[in-house]
Design a protein around this motif. Sequence first.
Motif, PDB file in Angstrom:
ATOM      1  N   GLU A 132       0.832  -1.206   0.000  1.00 61.03           N
ATOM      2  CA  GLU A 132       0.000   0.000   0.000  1.00 61.03           C
ATOM      3  C   GLU A 132       0.863   1.251   0.000  1.00 61.03           C
ATOM      4  OE1 GLU A 132      -2.848  -0.277   3.178  1.00 61.03           O
ATOM      5  OE2 GLU A 132      -3.686  -2.141   2.351  1.00 61.03           O
ATOM      6  N   ARG A 136       0.913   4.056  -2.988  1.00 54.67           N
ATOM      7  CA  ARG A 136       0.673   5.493  -2.720  1.00 54.67           C
ATOM      8  C   ARG A 136       1.829   6.342  -3.252  1.00 54.67           C
ATOM      9  NH1 ARG A 136      -0.887   3.543   2.289  1.00 54.67           N
ATOM     10  NH2 ARG A 136       1.073   4.240   3.213  1.00 54.67           N
ATOM     11  N   GLU A 163      -5.280  -5.266  -6.793  1.00 53.41           N
ATOM     12  CA  GLU A 163      -6.327  -4.625  -5.994  1.00 53.41           C
ATOM     13  C   GLU A 163      -5.764  -3.493  -5.147  1.00 53.41           C
ATOM     14  OE1 GLU A 163      -9.743  -3.295  -4.903  1.00 53.41           O
ATOM     15  OE2 GLU A 163      -9.485  -4.824  -6.445  1.00 53.41           O
ATOM     16  N   VAL A 164      -4.601  -3.718  -4.532  1.00 51.57           N
ATOM     17  CA  VAL A 164      -3.958  -2.678  -3.719  1.00 51.57           C
ATOM     18  C   VAL A 164      -3.654  -1.454  -4.590  1.00 51.57           C
ATOM     19  CG1 VAL A 164      -1.818  -2.101  -2.489  1.00 51.57           C
ATOM     20  CG2 VAL A 164      -3.030  -4.226  -1.961  1.00 51.57           C
ATOM     21  N   ARG A 166      -5.070  -0.608  -7.509  1.00 49.49           N
ATOM     22  CA  ARG A 166      -6.314   0.023  -7.979  1.00 49.49           C
ATOM     23  C   ARG A 166      -6.917   0.899  -6.885  1.00 49.49           C
ATOM     24  NH1 ARG A 166      -8.594  -5.026 -11.511  1.00 49.49           N
ATOM     25  NH2 ARG A 166      -7.385  -4.498 -13.364  1.00 49.49           N
ATOM     26  N   HIS A 167      -6.898   0.396  -5.660  1.00 48.77           N
ATOM     27  CA  HIS A 167      -7.426   1.173  -4.536  1.00 48.77           C
ATOM     28  C   HIS A 167      -6.611   2.458  -4.344  1.00 48.77           C
ATOM     29  CE1 HIS A 167      -9.504   1.849  -0.746  1.00 48.77           C
ATOM     30  NE2 HIS A 167      -8.328   2.128  -0.221  1.00 48.77           N
ATOM     31  N   ALA A 168      -5.301   2.344  -4.370  1.00 46.63           N
ATOM     32  CA  ALA A 168      -4.443   3.530  -4.201  1.00 46.63           C
ATOM     33  C   ALA A 168      -4.627   4.519  -5.346  1.00 46.63           C
ATOM     34  CB  ALA A 168      -2.980   3.103  -4.101  1.00 46.63           C
ATOM     35  N   HIS A 169      -4.845   4.001  -6.554  1.00 43.60           N
ATOM     36  CA  HIS A 169      -5.057   4.880  -7.709  1.00 43.60           C
ATOM     37  C   HIS A 169      -6.363   5.649  -7.549  1.00 43.60           C
ATOM     38  CE1 HIS A 169      -5.754   5.597 -12.201  1.00 43.60           C
ATOM     39  NE2 HIS A 169      -4.768   6.384 -11.831  1.00 43.60           N
ATOM     40  N   ARG A 170      -7.415   4.966  -7.119  1.00 39.53           N
ATOM     41  CA  ARG A 170      -8.696   5.658  -6.870  1.00 39.53           C
ATOM     42  C   ARG A 170      -8.514   6.735  -5.821  1.00 39.53           C
ATOM     43  NH1 ARG A 170     -10.796   0.416  -7.446  1.00 39.53           N
ATOM     44  NH2 ARG A 170     -10.660   0.064  -5.200  1.00 39.53           N
ATOM     45  N   ASP A 171      -7.828   6.394  -4.726  1.00 39.54           N
ATOM     46  CA  ASP A 171      -7.615   7.359  -3.652  1.00 39.54           C
ATOM     47  C   ASP A 171      -6.790   8.560  -4.127  1.00 39.54           C
ATOM     48  OD1 ASP A 171      -9.040   5.758  -1.959  1.00 39.54           O
ATOM     49  OD2 ASP A 171      -7.293   5.071  -0.805  1.00 39.54           O
TER      50      ASP A 171
END
Length: 174
Positions: A132, A136, A163-164, A166-171
């Motif tokens: 993560e 970031r 998934e990690v 993709r989540h960081a990219h969205r954030d």
Amino acid sequence: MASEVQIVQGDITTQQVDAVVNAANSSLLGGGGVDGAIHAAAGPELLEACRALRAGSLPDGLPVGQAVATPGFGLPARWIIHTVGPNRHAGQSDPALLESCFRRSLEVADELNARSVALPAISAGIFGWDPEAVARIAFATVADYDGGVRQIRFVLFSALLVEVFRHAHRDSRD
């Protein structure tokens, strides 16, 4: 113009891009993980090119956070950009070192006039960085990037890493 960012699960050695980034060790002479896979796929010419770098401009190896390019040899990519990520197990925990890996890799890609680059999760494997945190830092660096690379593709070896990232990219876009 902003770069297009892609996140895919796959084998970085098969990517149809101008340059792939190798999460190398400072010796540049091969290793495990992404480094070993790239050396194996590129062929013995890559080891010879890396030995030539060590015999010339990099007698002490490539410093952490820096990047250098070689031809792609047996890869579909024209170039391999080698960068040495920080190793948390060796006390290299400064996020600026990891940021430098991503930034310097993109800067070297610019010097090569590469328009598409495939990047791994630098330091997220054997070097012990939390995926993560890597994601970031990667996306913060990409957000600040204003060069000629138009496609930045994160090529990750597991569904969990995808998934990690993709989540960081969205954030990073919120």
